[in-house]
Design an enzyme around this catalytic site. Structure first.
Site, PDB file in Angstrom:
ATOM      1  N   ARG A 126      -1.300  12.787 -14.919  1.00  0.00           N
ATOM      2  CA  ARG A 126      -0.929  12.384 -13.819  1.00  0.00           C
ATOM      3  C   ARG A 126      -2.152  11.838 -12.931  1.00  0.00           C
ATOM      4  NH1 ARG A 126       2.545  17.251 -10.956  1.00  0.00           N
ATOM      5  NH2 ARG A 126       3.262  15.597  -9.655  1.00  0.00           N
ATOM      6  N   ASP A 128      12.267  17.230 -12.286  1.00  0.00           N
ATOM      7  CA  ASP A 128      12.208  18.593 -11.871  1.00  0.00           C
ATOM      8  C   ASP A 128      13.218  19.434 -12.040  1.00  0.00           C
ATOM      9  OD1 ASP A 128       9.708  17.707 -10.610  1.00  0.00           O
ATOM     10  OD2 ASP A 128      10.164  17.803  -8.528  1.00  0.00           O
ATOM     11  N   ARG A 182       5.214  28.909  -5.870  1.00  0.00           N
ATOM     12  CA  ARG A 182       4.792  27.730  -5.427  1.00  0.00           C
ATOM     13  C   ARG A 182       5.912  26.945  -4.913  1.00  0.00           C
ATOM     14  NH1 ARG A 182       2.767  24.128  -9.299  1.00  0.00           N
ATOM     15  NH2 ARG A 182       2.790  22.547  -7.334  1.00  0.00           N
ATOM     16  N   LYS A 213      10.525  21.154  -0.275  1.00  0.00           N
ATOM     17  CA  LYS A 213       8.984  21.476  -0.277  1.00  0.00           C
ATOM     18  C   LYS A 213       8.282  19.990  -0.350  1.00  0.00           C
ATOM     19  CE  LYS A 213       7.130  22.251  -4.532  1.00  0.00           C
ATOM     20  NZ  LYS A 213       6.204  21.159  -4.867  1.00  0.00           N
ATOM     21  N   ASN A 214       9.013  19.238  -1.109  1.00  0.00           N
ATOM     22  CA  ASN A 214       8.337  17.649  -1.303  1.00  0.00           C
ATOM     23  C   ASN A 214       8.631  16.831  -0.073  1.00  0.00           C
ATOM     24  OD1 ASN A 214       7.633  18.814  -3.650  1.00  0.00           O
ATOM     25  ND2 ASN A 214       9.008  17.653  -5.058  1.00  0.00           N
ATOM     26  N   CYS A 233      -2.806  18.649 -15.085  1.00  0.00           N
ATOM     27  CA  CYS A 233      -1.814  19.886 -14.691  1.00  0.00           C
ATOM     28  C   CYS A 233      -0.922  20.176 -15.691  1.00  0.00           C
ATOM     29  CB  CYS A 233      -1.162  19.625 -13.236  1.00  0.00           C
ATOM     30  SG  CYS A 233       0.237  18.469 -13.588  1.00  0.00           S
TER      31      CYS A 233
HETATM   32  C1  UD1 Z   1       6.481  13.944  -7.129  1.00  0.00           C
HETATM   33  C2  UD1 Z   1       6.615  15.414  -6.942  1.00  0.00           C
HETATM   34  C3  UD1 Z   1       7.196  16.112  -8.197  1.00  0.00           C
HETATM   35  C4  UD1 Z   1       7.944  15.134  -9.141  1.00  0.00           C
HETATM   36  C5  UD1 Z   1       7.537  13.644  -9.172  1.00  0.00           C
HETATM   37  C6  UD1 Z   1       8.377  12.760  -9.866  1.00  0.00           C
HETATM   38  C7  UD1 Z   1       5.874  15.998  -4.904  1.00  0.00           C
HETATM   39  C8  UD1 Z   1       4.851  17.003  -4.045  1.00  0.00           C
HETATM   40  N1  UD1 Z   1       5.896  16.268  -6.066  1.00  0.00           N
HETATM   41  O1  UD1 Z   1       5.227  14.050  -7.509  1.00  0.00           O
HETATM   42  O2  UD1 Z   1       7.679  17.140  -7.816  1.00  0.00           O
HETATM   43  O3  UD1 Z   1       8.195  15.760 -10.430  1.00  0.00           O
HETATM   44  O4  UD1 Z   1       7.367  13.017  -7.698  1.00  0.00           O
HETATM   45  O5  UD1 Z   1       9.605  13.034  -9.293  1.00  0.00           O
HETATM   46  O6  UD1 Z   1       6.790  15.054  -3.960  1.00  0.00           O
HETATM   47  N2  UD1 Z   1       1.714   7.694 -11.846  1.00  0.00           N
HETATM   48  C9  UD1 Z   1       0.854   6.704 -12.539  1.00  0.00           C
HETATM   49  N3  UD1 Z   1       0.077   6.455 -11.432  1.00  0.00           N
HETATM   50  C10 UD1 Z   1      -0.166   6.946 -10.204  1.00  0.00           C
HETATM   51  C11 UD1 Z   1       0.841   7.813  -9.864  1.00  0.00           C
HETATM   52  C12 UD1 Z   1       1.893   8.254 -10.656  1.00  0.00           C
HETATM   53  O7  UD1 Z   1       0.901   6.225 -13.465  1.00  0.00           O
HETATM   54  O8  UD1 Z   1      -0.896   6.558  -9.500  1.00  0.00           O
HETATM   55  C13 UD1 Z   1       2.761   8.241 -12.868  1.00  0.00           C
HETATM   56  C14 UD1 Z   1       3.014   9.645 -13.029  1.00  0.00           C
HETATM   57  O9  UD1 Z   1       1.980   9.923 -14.112  1.00  0.00           O
HETATM   58  C15 UD1 Z   1       4.225  10.035 -13.634  1.00  0.00           C
HETATM   59  C16 UD1 Z   1       5.028   8.978 -12.765  1.00  0.00           C
HETATM   60  O10 UD1 Z   1       4.034   7.923 -12.340  1.00  0.00           O
HETATM   61  O11 UD1 Z   1       4.574   9.609 -14.922  1.00  0.00           O
HETATM   62  C17 UD1 Z   1       5.862   9.493 -11.565  1.00  0.00           C
HETATM   63  O12 UD1 Z   1       4.986  10.187 -10.751  1.00  0.00           O
HETATM   64  P1  UD1 Z   1       4.630  10.368  -8.965  1.00  0.00           P
HETATM   65  O13 UD1 Z   1       5.946   9.958  -8.609  1.00  0.00           O
HETATM   66  O14 UD1 Z   1       3.384   9.632  -8.419  1.00  0.00           O
HETATM   67  O15 UD1 Z   1       4.856  11.999  -8.941  1.00  0.00           O
HETATM   68  P2  UD1 Z   1       4.076  12.909  -7.775  1.00  0.00           P
HETATM   69  O16 UD1 Z   1       4.311  11.938  -6.674  1.00  0.00           O
HETATM   70  O17 UD1 Z   1       2.566  13.486  -7.909  1.00  0.00           O
END
Ligand code: UD1
Length: 420
Positions: A121, A307, A399, A22-23, A116
């Site tokens: 996030r 995850d 989902r 999915k990701n 969420c």
């Molecule tokens: C993706 C995955 C999700 C997984 C996560 C971490 C998808 C669709 N989803 O989510 O299933 O749990 O990676 O492996 O691929 N953060 C910031 N600033 C930002 C972005 C992120 O501080 O701009 C923080 C987040 O709050 C979190 C950490 O960085 O604590 C990691 O988040 P991130 O890797 O961005 O998660 P996603 O890409 O949204």
């Protein structure tokens, strides 16, 4: 709304095949917005999140068709660059259309994802990366409004307080693919899904090197063409069935699970006492003995994935002793704790840490799914608990898991879907 009714107690045995990731599928489908001509993405799982992404791409002027496990995408109309809140709200990952829209259409308007169930996030790192490439970014009416006449390659640092960002790395990589000159992403996310996206971009004619390592170098090109690509197997679905086998003292072969993507999980399962071996086309997990406790810290890849934290917690609830689980990626991701307590678990939460004291058995109870992976943990708990468990709000599970009840039935698990 549906619920699951689960009769616990049996050992899971047999073979199960995991679907495409999915990701990986979500950013790869978004990347199709960069292309001239048709793309065909194969191995795309039949999930609610995928249907939301298809609807979003259609709103953005693409013709999108599903054909078995493939999705065909071709952009016909680039006039509308607005990813509206009603779609983004359903799925945070919609934010990964930001990079492609900005690079291809020179402008993007994407609703801010908001909070969420697993925490606030933010997307500050995404925006910082795109600004470094020369984008002008404002917030207006809850939307991120971005524009750039021409994106230019730059050095971009994507480390944040909790490590790098997976979708942030994807966004910057996709934008840089059509930028002028060379972009270097330092502290890039190393997840296999990022490398999979790079493979797809390269098949489209992009020049991305180093994806899957903390340093990704992208030489921008003038244009990209549609391409065919098969997504990697879902390592979180794989891990969920591997943990399910271990917690039920079962013997399950997880077909398509890739050892190279699962090292942290395999290491932990072996520490807990499971036997994990490669078996033709997958991984076999067996456990017929007492489960040892373990300390686990979630980390960005190649560390133990956040995850799978909830699912592993279910397993450790039945281990013989005390385990410590520390969440280093989403420190608030513990919604499942209260539900596991309703089933007789012994868990104490201290900030981003949970101390799990193993109990002899879990007891079936009505519980509530709160987010995707937490819900999977409750299904596993139900499968090994004494008596009947009902898991409400299974739309969370839908989902991210395709026909999970059918797959567990194949392994001898008794999970039935019913209307709530
Ligand atoms: C993706 C995955 C999700 C997984 C996560 C971490 C998808 C669709 N989803 O989510 O299933 O749990 O990676 O492996 O691929 N953060 C910031 N600033 C930002 C972005 C992120 O501080 O701009 C923080 C987040 O709050 C979190 C950490 O960085 O604590 C990691 O988040 P991130 O890797 O961005 O998660 P996603 O890409 O949204």
């Amino acid at each position: 709304m549906d619920k699951f009714i689960i009769q616990g107690g049996g050992r899971l045995k047999g073979e199960v095949t995991v679907g495409g990731s999915k990701n990986s599928s979500l950013p790869i489908m978004a990347a199709s917005l960069l292309a001239e001509g048709p793309s065909r993405i194969k191995g795309v799982p039949g999930l609610a999140d995928i249907r939301h992404t298809m609807a979003l791409l259609e709103e953005l002027g693409a013709e999108v068709r599903r054909d078995g496990d493939a999705v065909d995408i071709e952009v016909h109309d680039e006039a509308d660059s607005h990813a509206r809140y009603d779609l983004v709200r359903k799925m945070r990952a919609s934010v990964c259309v930001l990079g492609p829209l900005l690079a291809k259409r020179k402008k993007a308007r994407v609703a801010m994802p908001g909070g969420c169930a697993i925490g606030s996030r933010p997307i500050d790192l995404h925006l910082r990366g795109l600004r470094a490439l020369g984008a002008d970014i404002q917030l207006s009416g809850g939307d991120v409004v971005a524009s750039a006449k021409r994106l230019r390659g730059a050095s971009v640092f994507l480390g944040g307080p909790f490590g790098s960002t997976v979708l942030g790395t994807a966004n910057v990589m996709m934008a840089a693919a059509l930028a002028e000159g060379t972009t270097v992403i330092e502290s890039a996310a190393c997840e296999p899904e990022v490398a999979d996206l790079a493979d797809y971009l390269n098949a489209m004619g992009a020049r991305v090197n180093g994806a899957g390592t903390p340093r990704v170098v992208i030489d921008g090109v003038e244009s990209l063409r549609g391409a065919e690509h098969t997504v990697i197997p879902d390592r979180i679905e794989s891990g969920t069935f591997m943990v399910a086998s271990a917690v039920s003292n079962g013997e399950v072969t997880v077909k398509n699970a890739r050892m190279d993507h699962m090292m942290a999980v395999v290491d932990k399962l072996r520490q807990i006492g499971a036997i994990v071996e490669t078996s033709n086309g997958g991984l076999e997990v067996a456990s017929a003995r007492r489960l040892e406790p373990a300390d686990v810290t979630t980390q960005p890849y190649p560390g133990f994935p956040t995850d799978l934290q909830a699912q592993l917690m279910t397993l450790l609830c039945l281990a013989d002793g005390n385990s410590v689980i520390t969440e280093k990626v989403f420190p608030d991701r513990f919604m499942h704790v209260a539900e596991l307590l309703r089933m007789g678990a012994n868990i104490r939460k201290e900030g981003p840490t949970a101390i799990v004291t193993g109990v002899r058995k879990l007891v079936g109870a009505p519980v509530m799914a709160s987010d995707l992976r937490a819900s999977a943990a409750l299904v596993l708990a139900g499968l090994v608990a004494d008596g009947q468990t009902t898991v409400q709000r299974v739309y969370h599970i839908d989902r991210g898991y395709e026909s999970i009840e059918r797959k567990f039935a194949q392994l001898g698990g008794d999970v039935r879907r019913a209307a709530e």
